[in-house]
Design an enzyme around this catalytic site. Sequence first.
Site, mmCIF file in Angstrom:
data_model
loop_
_atom_site.group_PDB
_atom_site.id
_atom_site.type_symbol
_atom_site.label_atom_id
_atom_site.label_comp_id
_atom_site.label_asym_id
_atom_site.label_seq_id
_atom_site.Cartn_x
_atom_site.Cartn_y
_atom_site.Cartn_z
ATOM 1 N N ASP A 146 28.730 42.410 -31.353
ATOM 2 C CA ASP A 146 27.537 40.533 -31.564
ATOM 3 C C ASP A 146 26.764 40.465 -30.016
ATOM 4 O O ASP A 146 27.366 40.883 -28.769
ATOM 5 C CB ASP A 146 28.294 39.380 -31.091
ATOM 6 C CG ASP A 146 27.373 38.150 -31.221
ATOM 7 O OD1 ASP A 146 26.559 37.668 -31.821
ATOM 8 O OD2 ASP A 146 28.202 36.972 -31.377
ATOM 9 N N HIS A 153 20.228 29.509 -24.169
ATOM 10 C CA HIS A 153 22.122 29.570 -24.660
ATOM 11 C C HIS A 153 23.066 29.571 -23.224
ATOM 12 O O HIS A 153 23.422 29.433 -23.286
ATOM 13 C CB HIS A 153 22.484 30.478 -25.735
ATOM 14 C CG HIS A 153 23.926 30.305 -26.200
ATOM 15 N ND1 HIS A 153 24.325 29.361 -25.712
ATOM 16 C CD2 HIS A 153 24.503 31.219 -26.232
ATOM 17 C CE1 HIS A 153 25.744 29.454 -26.690
ATOM 18 N NE2 HIS A 153 25.616 31.265 -26.277
ATOM 19 N N ARG A 162 28.916 28.768 -14.426
ATOM 20 C CA ARG A 162 28.173 29.111 -12.885
ATOM 21 C C ARG A 162 27.538 29.041 -12.117
ATOM 22 O O ARG A 162 26.064 29.035 -12.506
ATOM 23 C CB ARG A 162 28.350 30.802 -13.177
ATOM 24 C CG ARG A 162 29.225 32.025 -13.455
ATOM 25 C CD ARG A 162 28.700 33.036 -14.704
ATOM 26 N NE ARG A 162 27.641 32.824 -15.997
ATOM 27 C CZ ARG A 162 27.962 33.153 -16.927
ATOM 28 N NH1 ARG A 162 29.395 33.638 -17.420
ATOM 29 N NH2 ARG A 162 27.107 32.860 -17.965
ATOM 30 N N GLU A 219 23.141 32.847 -36.251
ATOM 31 C CA GLU A 219 21.952 33.290 -35.557
ATOM 32 C C GLU A 219 21.499 34.324 -36.769
ATOM 33 O O GLU A 219 22.088 33.779 -37.419
ATOM 34 C CB GLU A 219 23.434 34.558 -34.658
ATOM 35 C CG GLU A 219 24.101 33.915 -33.561
ATOM 36 C CD GLU A 219 25.135 35.416 -32.701
ATOM 37 O OE1 GLU A 219 25.174 35.967 -33.379
ATOM 38 O OE2 GLU A 219 26.950 34.609 -32.460
ATOM 39 N N GLN A 258 38.206 31.228 -26.716
ATOM 40 C CA GLN A 258 37.332 31.937 -26.130
ATOM 41 C C GLN A 258 37.658 31.785 -24.238
ATOM 42 O O GLN A 258 36.987 32.567 -23.303
ATOM 43 C CB GLN A 258 35.760 31.636 -26.515
ATOM 44 C CG GLN A 258 34.962 32.377 -25.927
ATOM 45 C CD GLN A 258 33.643 31.589 -26.353
ATOM 46 O OE1 GLN A 258 33.215 31.255 -26.942
ATOM 47 N NE2 GLN A 258 32.028 32.686 -25.835
ATOM 48 N N LYS A 270 36.376 35.288 -31.383
ATOM 49 C CA LYS A 270 35.063 35.132 -32.517
ATOM 50 C C LYS A 270 35.994 36.195 -34.110
ATOM 51 O O LYS A 270 35.409 35.865 -34.706
ATOM 52 C CB LYS A 270 34.438 36.467 -31.876
ATOM 53 C CG LYS A 270 33.778 35.666 -30.702
ATOM 54 C CD LYS A 270 32.632 34.315 -31.121
ATOM 55 C CE LYS A 270 31.954 34.188 -29.521
ATOM 56 N NZ LYS A 270 30.752 33.504 -29.524
ATOM 57 N N THR A 274 33.532 35.946 -39.659
ATOM 58 C CA THR A 274 31.828 35.717 -39.374
ATOM 59 C C THR A 274 31.372 35.709 -40.950
ATOM 60 O O THR A 274 31.557 36.558 -41.601
ATOM 61 C CB THR A 274 31.233 36.785 -38.933
ATOM 62 O OG1 THR A 274 31.920 37.434 -37.226
ATOM 63 C CG2 THR A 274 30.103 36.689 -38.596
ATOM 64 N N THR A 377 23.649 33.624 -30.276
ATOM 65 C CA THR A 377 23.711 31.927 -30.683
ATOM 66 C C THR A 377 21.611 32.097 -29.828
ATOM 67 O O THR A 377 21.229 32.030 -29.024
ATOM 68 C CB THR A 377 24.032 31.341 -29.695
ATOM 69 O OG1 THR A 377 25.432 31.487 -29.809
ATOM 70 C CG2 THR A 377 23.904 29.665 -30.197
HETATM 71 CA CA CA Z 1 27.610 34.786 -30.685
#
Ligand code: CA
Length: 452
Positions: A146, A153, A162, A219, A258, A270, A274, A377
């Site tokens: 991925d 994003h 950040r 995605e 996450q 994750k 999927t 994404t």
């Molecule tokens: Ca992803």
Amino acid sequence: MSSSETDQQINETHRPNLRSWVESANDRTTDFPIQNLPYGVFQRSGEMPRGGVAIGDYILDLSAALREGLFSSALEPTARLASASTLNAFMASGLAQQSALRRRLSEILSADGRERTRVERLASELLIPIRDVEMKLPAAIGSFTDFLTSIYHTERGGRVTRPDSPIPPPFRHLPIAYNGRATSVRASGEPVRRPNGQWRASDGQVKFGPSEQQDFELEVGMFVGRGNALGQPISIEEAPEHIFGFCLLNDWSARDMQRWESALGPFLSKSLSTTISCWVVTAEALAPFHAPAFPRVAQDPKPLPYLFSASDQARGGLDINLNAYLLTPRMRNERTAPWLVSRTNFIHMYWTFAQMLTHHMSNGCNLMPGDLLGSGTTSGPQDENRACLSEITGRGAHAFALPNGEARIWLEDGDEVIFRARAERDGFVPIGFGEGRARLDAAPAWPMTKAS
Ligand code: CA
């Protein structure tokens, strides 16, 4: 081979006036006109899974077409690979063979084909209504990687974690990625369980239980065609020869888990599952919808030579409209239509799939036919382009309203996430991807430990 020989070119299979004798394929709203011809693996009750091609509301059953002798002896082996229960060997067969099969399928299904009378008489043998089958994963997926290729994003997420430097320094130099989990990739339609996991709550307590921040990520997935040998990288000019085709991909993400676990990159947040759409739209079908790579501003670094080619810059991008919808249990009960929560386009990606693939193989890591790459994404610059709930709700800071008065911050049990996509360009017939959809079910009860 030069890049002009290997790049997918527009040819007679893309002609806008091409029509099929399968009437539903001529409807302007279908995802599967004769210009598309995506491959998939289907199963009819009581029969073995096998490969077919979507045309309008039907599947062209390649096994039946082989039985009826519709392929020349030169094409028959390729058609046989595409009729198998997994498409890995077909994906590996190379663009020349795949392109030859596409031309033949276009001929077979064309309203103006020389053999129309003979072929149309076989319709009841050759065609199976899509609604009568279960779609399977198109390939045995050996690995799933991925990426993180939308700068929008990345920026929206980074502003919180950040604020001084929302875009991590490597982002503009290389396509960032992590090794995902292939075993939990599932076909559209199969429900997904909310994961149990560990995270740190806002009061500082470390907790374990059903994730409270379940999200989706819209995605595009790419299936690798020909692989590379271990230790042998490829040049970016060769990359298109290794790209078979594309699907929609939901990278389900448990945000609380996450954030807490990702010191070394995402893991259980994750790998829970999927979801991918089941029809693979080939790179050749998308030839009319190629676009320039992301236009970098003057301050941005030029890609290093191993990630730069003139042809990739000119046409390595893909102009695909991507939509995500939400259908809650109440909406399902009230029979309201799924609500559009995100509308974006793949041209917003900072890196092309050729760059992702070339980078992936650059250390000598071997990729195999049927391996799956996720784009990351697909968010764009506008608010409506935010392609996951974390962006839409400012990482859970505010809810959004649904038309029936419900509100959401994160996904609730029973919510269904539905992806649809269409490539559209003036002068060409639009093509679509079918649906990538799955319902989020409640987390499994934690297994009881035996009293000691
Ligand atoms: Ca992803």
